[in-house]
Structures are given as structure tokens and as C-alpha cells.
Design a protein around this motif. Structure first.
Motif, PDB file in Angstrom:
ATOM      1  N   GLN A  61       0.828  -1.211   0.000  1.00 54.09           N
ATOM      2  CA  GLN A  61       0.000   0.000   0.000  1.00 54.09           C
ATOM      3  C   GLN A  61       0.862   1.259   0.000  1.00 54.09           C
ATOM      4  OE1 GLN A  61      -2.746  -0.548   3.382  1.00 54.09           O
ATOM      5  NE2 GLN A  61      -4.405  -0.526   1.888  1.00 54.09           N
ATOM      6  N   LYS A  64       2.238   2.331  -3.405  1.00 50.36           N
ATOM      7  CA  LYS A  64       1.253   2.946  -4.316  1.00 50.36           C
ATOM      8  C   LYS A  64       1.561   2.630  -5.784  1.00 50.36           C
ATOM      9  CE  LYS A  64       0.311   6.730  -1.092  1.00 50.36           C
ATOM     10  NZ  LYS A  64       0.314   8.208  -0.855  1.00 50.36           N
ATOM     11  N   ARG A  88      -0.455  -7.577  -7.270  1.00 53.57           N
ATOM     12  CA  ARG A  88      -0.733  -6.149  -7.113  1.00 53.57           C
ATOM     13  C   ARG A  88      -0.729  -5.414  -8.449  1.00 53.57           C
ATOM     14  NH1 ARG A  88      -2.467  -3.532  -2.328  1.00 53.57           N
ATOM     15  NH2 ARG A  88      -2.016  -1.312  -2.506  1.00 53.57           N
TER      16      ARG A  88
END
Length: 221
Positions: A61, A64, A88
Motif C-alpha cells: 500500500q 502505491k 498487485r
């Protein structure tokens, strides 16, 4: 009691890793130490209990990444982070980079088994990760302190970063209760100095990992 159990499992995980530190696969200089038995080490590196202190979801996270981003995971080992990066960035590309042939074999088979077509495995040389094309992010987790001739290595690594690309370093703090022997650890201030000499600027510093520092750099102008 649950928290104590998690901490004990985490400590056992790292202790088990340290017992074979000369042969640790998730390093760029493991060519000096023949290391095999990747299936055995997968039980250690990919133990779910590691998540309690490695916090992989929070790490991803914080980075990004766009769905089409490209990532090179240097010292990918059995794929703890490489596989997560592949999920991801479903429209992107992930290179799992390792110098140990058995880890290269294992992660190649794992990517095929788990249907991760966007995960490619790269057999690195000791002083050259061999990243096939420029990427948006290069990441080293618990690997920086194994890199030889770091200033030269990371200066050369800039050619593997796209314009605006980043370099993320995660490694153990000096006072961490787990990790390699303290004499082998490199404090974050030294990492910053070395990478500054290699032409990088500190872009971000995250403090949410309990046992590791998390630094993000960009090539300087």
C-alpha cells in the motif's frame, strides 16, 4: 498469549534463517555459498507468521503501485514479495531476481503453478541483477547488507529505472530483536549516505515496520 506466540514464531523464523546465514538465498552474493533445498526454505521464508512483523499488505500500500507498474524484486528467494507484487500489478510486469539457481528454479515453478504470467524470474550475477528492461520500482528486502561494492552497484542500477522510477530498501534495524547478527546490519543513516554517493535522493521514509526501516529513493538530477 496470541501476541507472545506470534513473537516467538517470528523469532524462531529469523533464528532458523540465521543458522544458515552463510547460505541465505535472498542475497545477491549467494553465489559464494551453494544453497539448495528451496522447498525447505519456502516453509521458513513464506511462513504466514512472518506477516505479523513484515506487514506485506501495508508495504505494498505504501508503495502505491499502478496496476500496470513494473517491479524488480532483487533477492526474491522463494517469492514472498515477488508473488504479492505480481497480484498487485495484474497489468504490469514483475521480475523476481536471485543469484541462487535453486531459488530461480523454485520461483519459476511457483509462478507457473500459480498462474502468474506477469512474473518472470531472472538469474542474477553477483554484481549485476540482470533486469531485462527498465522498471518503475526496484526493491530489496533484507538484502541491502549483502550487496558488495554498493556504491558501484547502485549507481549502475540507475539504468534499470524508468524516468521517475524508485528504489525501495527494507532491512533490519540495529535494535531489532530479530534479524542477522548486529555486526552485519547497516543503519539507515549509512544507507542514506551510501545511496547519496551513488546518486540517489531520499524520497520517503516509512516507520510502520516494527523490526525494519523502509526507505524509498529516487535518482538525483
Amino acid at each position: 498469549m496470541k501476541r507472545i506466540s506470534v513473537l516467538l514464531r517470528a523469532a524462531a523464523l529469523v533464528l532458523f534463517t540465521l543458522l544458515a546465514a552463510p547460505a541465505l538465498a535472498q542475497t545477491v552474493d549467494s553465489h559464494q555459498h551453494r544453497f539448495s533445498g528451496a522447498e525447505k526454505w519456502a516453509q521458513v521464508f513464506d511462513d504466514p507468521e512472518r506477516d505479523a512483523w513484515q506487514k506485506p499488505h501495508e508495504v505494498l500500500q505504501a508503495l502505491k503501485l499502478a496496476p500496470d507498474a513494473s517491479v524488480a524484486d532483487i533477492g526474491s528467494g522463494t517469492g514472498y514479495f515477488a508473488v504479492r507484487f505480481a497480484h498487485r500489478v495484474p497489468k504490469g510486469r514483475v521480475y523476481g531476481v536471485d543469484a541462487e539457481p535453486d531459488m530461480v528454479r523454485y520461483l519459476t515453478e511457483r509462478a507457473q503453478r500459480e498462474g502468474l504470467a506477469n512474473l518472470s524470474v531472472v538469474a542474477a550475477k553477483p554484481n549485476d541483477p540482470g533486469i531485462p528492461s527498465a522498471v518503475d520500482l526496484v526493491v530489496l528486502v533484507d538484502t541491502y547488507h549483502h550487496v558488495p561494492d554498493r556504491e558501484r552497484y547502485f549507481r549502475a542500477l540507475q539504468k534499470s529505472l524508468k524516468p521517475g522510477g524508485r528504489l525501495a530498501i527494507i532491512d533490519f534495524k540495529l535494535d531489532s530483536p530479530v534479524g542477522p547478527p548486529k555486526r552485519a546490519r547497516i543503519p539507515p543513516e549509512q544507507v542514506k549516505r551510501e545511496l547519496a554517493r551513488a546518486g540517489y535522493l531520499l524520497a520517503q521514509e516509512h516507520a510502520f515496520l516494527p523490526y525494519q526501516y523502509f526507505l524509498v529513493f529516487r535518482p538525483g538530477s
